[in-house]
Design a protein around this motif. Structure first.
Motif, short mmCIF file in Angstrom:
data_model
loop_
_atom_site.label_atom_id
_atom_site.label_comp_id
_atom_site.label_asym_id
_atom_site.label_seq_id
_atom_site.Cartn_x
_atom_site.Cartn_y
_atom_site.Cartn_z
N ARG A 190 0.85 -1.31 -0.10
CA ARG A 190 -0.07 0.00 -0.01
C ARG A 190 0.91 1.35 0.12
NH1 ARG A 190 -5.45 -0.48 3.86
NH2 ARG A 190 -6.23 -2.52 2.60
N ALA A 194 1.15 0.56 -4.33
CA ALA A 194 0.14 1.03 -4.95
C ALA A 194 0.17 2.43 -5.66
CB ALA A 194 -0.93 1.34 -4.07
N TYR A 198 -0.35 3.47 -9.51
CA TYR A 198 -1.21 4.88 -9.93
C TYR A 198 -0.37 5.75 -10.86
CZ TYR A 198 -4.12 3.01 -6.29
OH TYR A 198 -4.68 2.11 -5.31
N ASN A 211 -5.41 9.09 -5.99
CA ASN A 211 -5.67 8.96 -4.55
C ASN A 211 -4.71 9.55 -3.41
OD1 ASN A 211 -7.75 7.05 -5.41
ND2 ASN A 211 -6.10 5.63 -6.11
N PRO A 212 -5.25 9.31 -2.12
CA PRO A 212 -4.39 10.13 -1.26
C PRO A 212 -2.87 9.84 -1.20
CG PRO A 212 -6.30 9.40 -0.44
CD PRO A 212 -6.39 8.86 -1.78
N CYS A 213 -2.71 8.51 -1.22
CA CYS A 213 -1.13 8.01 -1.16
C CYS A 213 -0.12 8.56 -2.30
CB CYS A 213 -1.23 6.38 -1.18
SG CYS A 213 -2.05 5.88 -2.50
N VAL A 220 -3.42 5.91 3.54
CA VAL A 220 -4.29 6.19 4.58
C VAL A 220 -5.74 5.43 4.68
CG1 VAL A 220 -3.45 8.73 5.07
CG2 VAL A 220 -5.31 8.18 3.25
N ASP A 221 -5.57 4.26 4.03
CA ASP A 221 -6.64 3.56 4.12
C ASP A 221 -7.91 4.15 3.39
OD1 ASP A 221 -8.04 0.97 4.21
OD2 ASP A 221 -8.52 1.01 6.55
N CYS A 222 -7.87 4.78 2.38
CA CYS A 222 -8.97 5.75 1.78
C CYS A 222 -10.26 4.63 1.33
CB CYS A 222 -8.40 6.58 0.79
SG CYS A 222 -8.38 5.78 -0.82
N ARG A 227 -9.55 3.91 -6.11
CA ARG A 227 -8.87 2.98 -5.30
C ARG A 227 -8.60 1.59 -5.98
NH1 ARG A 227 -9.61 0.77 0.94
NH2 ARG A 227 -8.31 -0.85 0.72
N CYS A 229 -6.47 -0.92 -4.84
CA CYS A 229 -5.81 -1.81 -3.89
C CYS A 229 -6.83 -2.48 -3.01
CB CYS A 229 -4.76 -1.01 -2.94
SG CYS A 229 -5.62 0.44 -2.21
S1 SF4 Z 1 -6.21 2.91 0.46
FE1 SF4 Z 1 -6.37 4.51 -0.56
S2 SF4 Z 1 -4.53 5.52 0.15
FE2 SF4 Z 1 -4.10 3.63 0.78
S3 SF4 Z 1 -2.95 2.63 -1.02
FE3 SF4 Z 1 -5.06 2.22 -1.33
S4 SF4 Z 1 -5.57 4.00 -2.97
FE4 SF4 Z 1 -3.63 4.66 -1.45
#
Ligand code: SF4
Length: 257
Positions: A190, A194, A198, A211-213, A220-222, A227, A229
């Motif tokens: 992640r 990930a 992206y 995405n936030p990451c 940040v577990d969005c 997403r 992942c």
């Molecule tokens: S859950 Fe969101 S922030 Fe975390 S790796 Fe996946 S897309 Fe990125």
């Protein structure tokens, strides 16, 4: 002696890790092959494909997207083996668009929604076909020192084929994918794999991931609608009756991400 050449140190660590991993994967009925570089790994994949292919009928080989496999140039090499029908739903043209979409105008795709979904239907159909091939050749996101294979997908076409469908599965991973345990592997998938994936799709394939990451540099577990992942699979081994199904090639080079 050069202080910046770490080839010897890398080799010793790889030997130590491989010895331990060979025992762990063997106990889980997964065949394990350490290779010292990309060339050796490429030869091993081709040897296994030749060994597994049918003598007197066409063999279907399925691919899922993998930077590691591109780095091994394995797609072009397998094509040279006769009697193989390659199902590669995610094959792309030079401009990054899927081959299966046919000829498209340059730049980002801007089709009406129904036309776009008709093309996507062709892609899904080919992905489904790849899950019933005879040999599936893929990369993985991580392996653990306990002998597990941990991968995360958006659609699941890659992890789906890893766990059921194809008769034989050949997985190639670089040393950068070695993690201590499942927690570390999921975190790595992640935090590192990930967001890099992206960015890869945005830069090379006209996607629009945001995405936030990608900005933060960690997960940040969005719950982003984009997403990718969403489906994490942990392979703890094969059942006794399938002990010759999964073949893992570990390469002493950094491959993929
Ligand atoms: S859950 Fe969101 S922030 Fe975390 S790796 Fe996946 S897309 Fe990125």
């Amino acid at each position: 002696m050069s202080e910046i050449n770490l080839t010897g140190e890398r080799k010793l660590l790889f030997q130590a890790q491989s010895e331990k991993l060979a025992k762990k994967f063997s106990s889980r009925r997964i065949s394990f092959y350490p290779c010292y570089d990309k060339d050796e790994a490429q030869k091993k994949v081709l040897q296994l494909v030749r060994e597994f292919k049918f003598e007197n009928s066409e063999t279907k080989v399925g691919f899922a997207d993998s930077v590691t496999l591109h780095q091994l140039d394995i797609f072009n090499q397998i094509k040279k083996i006769g009697g193989i029908n390659i199902i590669n739903p995610l094959a792309r043209n030079e401009d990054g668009k899927y081959v299966i979409f046919g000829k498209q105008p340059s730049g980002k795709m801007n089709l009406p929604r129904d036309e776009y979904y008709a093309l996507m239907e062709k892609l899904w159909q080919s992905m489904r076909e790849s899950l019933l091939t005879d040999i599936f050749v893929i990369g993985a996101n991580a392996i653990t020192m306990k002998g597990q294979i941990v991968s995360t997908d958006g659609t699941g076409n890659r992890v789906g084929g890893m766990i059921f469908g194809p008769r034989k599965v050949i997985i190639v991973v670089g040393r950068n994918k070695i993690c201590r345990d499942v927690d570390e592997a999921i975190k790595r998938n992640r935090d590192i794999a990930a967001p890099l994936n992206y960015y890869r799709h945005n830069i090379k394939h006209h996607n629009r991931f945001d995405n936030p990451c990608m900005k933060l540099g960690y997960c940040v577990d969005c719950n982003s609608p984009r997403r990718g992942c969403l489906k994490t699979v942990i392979i703890d081994g094969e059942m006794e009756g399938f002990k010759d199904r999964t073949h893992l090639i570990l390469v002493n080079e950094n491959l993929g991400f």
